[in-house]
Scaffold this motif. Structure first.
Motif: not given
Length: 380
Positions: A291-299, A190-194
């Motif tokens: 995707a969860a392990l990449c720190w993404l919200a899931l839909v 996971p990468i901190s980003h904005e």
């Protein structure tokens, strides 16, 4: 214990089996259980000539159907290739597709055989409009489950929902063991980003079963509401042109990027914000855990293994399949509320780290392997 992991085609595609089996091989090798992979090269076509016979049903009743004939020829090719290339014996074979499972039992009847059923080929063909439910192809492919039950020492699958799916086609569904897929955490960073504009991403084969037409209609609704986003579609398949045309018709082409096939999408995913995939069916849906392990919200949709991974409102959002308005509403929630989106992603990451670790899979598989071949002792 010397182990063979028998795949269908080589593990080249992202997601599912390819995301896990080579890492299983690596972990077992480190534990001192020599493990090899075996698969059928895609260049091998039309080589096998032997007749195919099954124990639980008469294959001859189905011959002459193009889809079934292609399946049976692949079976013959796998027999031909295995006889050509297999030169040693193993203490146990773990197959990850029905064809290698049945071929290995035919050629090595005395070797213990574990079979993991990762997905439903017949359901995919139905959803993709290739066959009809109840037709000869459907009856043939569902009969394979009974043949696997008769021939294998243990059947595994990745979700409780898929075990329930197989119930009508086997005699003892309670004997099917559920081991959810697991993933090597080192692959995911996971990468901190904005991002100034919320970035949506989906990763899948471009086929009707994945529901990307529903996703595009949901995105059109989001755009009509004035919600800003960019949708990134990673993957290729037979309906790519159709999806690109639909994007044009919905005035979305400037809001969507089609990337085509990508070998390691997990290296790309951490830069995005939301993973969305409105599948019409999924046996497990490995890409959600990735995707969860990449720190993404899931839909995702409330179907199969997706619904077992996502607790709605806690670590992601679930919507009914075939419902673009419900999908648009869910996406609007995660797009418009950064705090909510972050909390979903954080909870999804925590669950994935705990529940979908590769170490858990290795531990469970070791137990299964020793149960069906107790003569082989673990060497740590």
């Amino acid at each position: 214990m010397n182990i063979l992991q028998a795949l269908f085609f080589p593990p080249e595609q992202p997601g599912g089996v390819s995301s896990m089996v080579p890492y299983i091989q690596e972990r077992f090798n480190k534990l001192g259980w020599p493990t090899e992979l075996f698969s059928l090269p895609k260049r091998v076509r039309g080589k096998g000539q032997e007749a195919v016979q099954f124990e639980t049903f008469d294959v001859a009743l189905y011959e002459g159907n193009p889809t079934i004939d292609k399946y049976l020829q692949t079976y013959r090719d796998y027999v031909w290739w295995t006889k050509l290339r297999m030169s040693k014996s193993y203490d146990l074979i773990h197959a990850h597709h029905p064809i290698p499972a049945l071929v290995m039992k035919q050629l090595y009847p005395d070797t213990p055989l574990v079979m993991t059923i990762h997905s439903s080929y017949e359901r995919e063909l139905i959803l993709n409009g290739k066959i009809i439910e109840g037709g000869p192809e459907h009856r043939f492919l569902t009969s394979i489950y009974g043949e696997l039950e008769a021939k294998t020492d243990r059947i595994l699958t990745a979700s409780e929902s898929f075990r329930q799916y197989m119930t009508p086609y086997v005699k003892r569904p309670e004997a099917i063991h559920v081991i959810p897929n697991g993933f090597d955490e080192k692959r995911f960073k996971p990468i901190s980003h904005e991002n100034e504009v919320v970035q949506l991403i989906t990763v899948c084969r471009l086929v009707p079963a994945k529901g990307l037409d529903i996703l595009l209609h949901a995105c059109a609704e989001l755009k009509a509401r004035g919600q800003g986003f960019v949708l990134h579609i990673i993957g290729d398949g037979p309906i790519r042109t159709e999806l690109e045309q639909l994007a044009l018709q919905l005035n979305l082409y400037d809001d969507i990027i089609f990337y085509g096939y990508m070998l390691h999408p997990e290296e790309f995913m951490p830069f995005f914000d939301v993973f969305v995939l409105p599948s019409r069916a999924e046996a497990f849906g490995s890409v959600f855990a990735e995707a969860a392990l990449c720190w993404l919200a899931l839909v995702g949709t409330d179907v199969g293994g997706i619904a077992e991974q996502i607790e709605d409102g806690t670590n992601g959002l679930l919507v009914p399949p075939e419902d673009p308005l419900a999908l648009a509403n869910a996406l609007e929630k995660v797009i418009s509320d950064p705090t909510f989106r972050y909390n979903l992603a954080r909870t999804a990451w925590n669950k994935a780290k705990k529940v979908y670790s590769l170490q858990r899979v290795i531990s469970q598989l070791k137990q299964v392997y020793l149960e069906i071949n107790p003569q082989s002792e673990a060497t740590e």
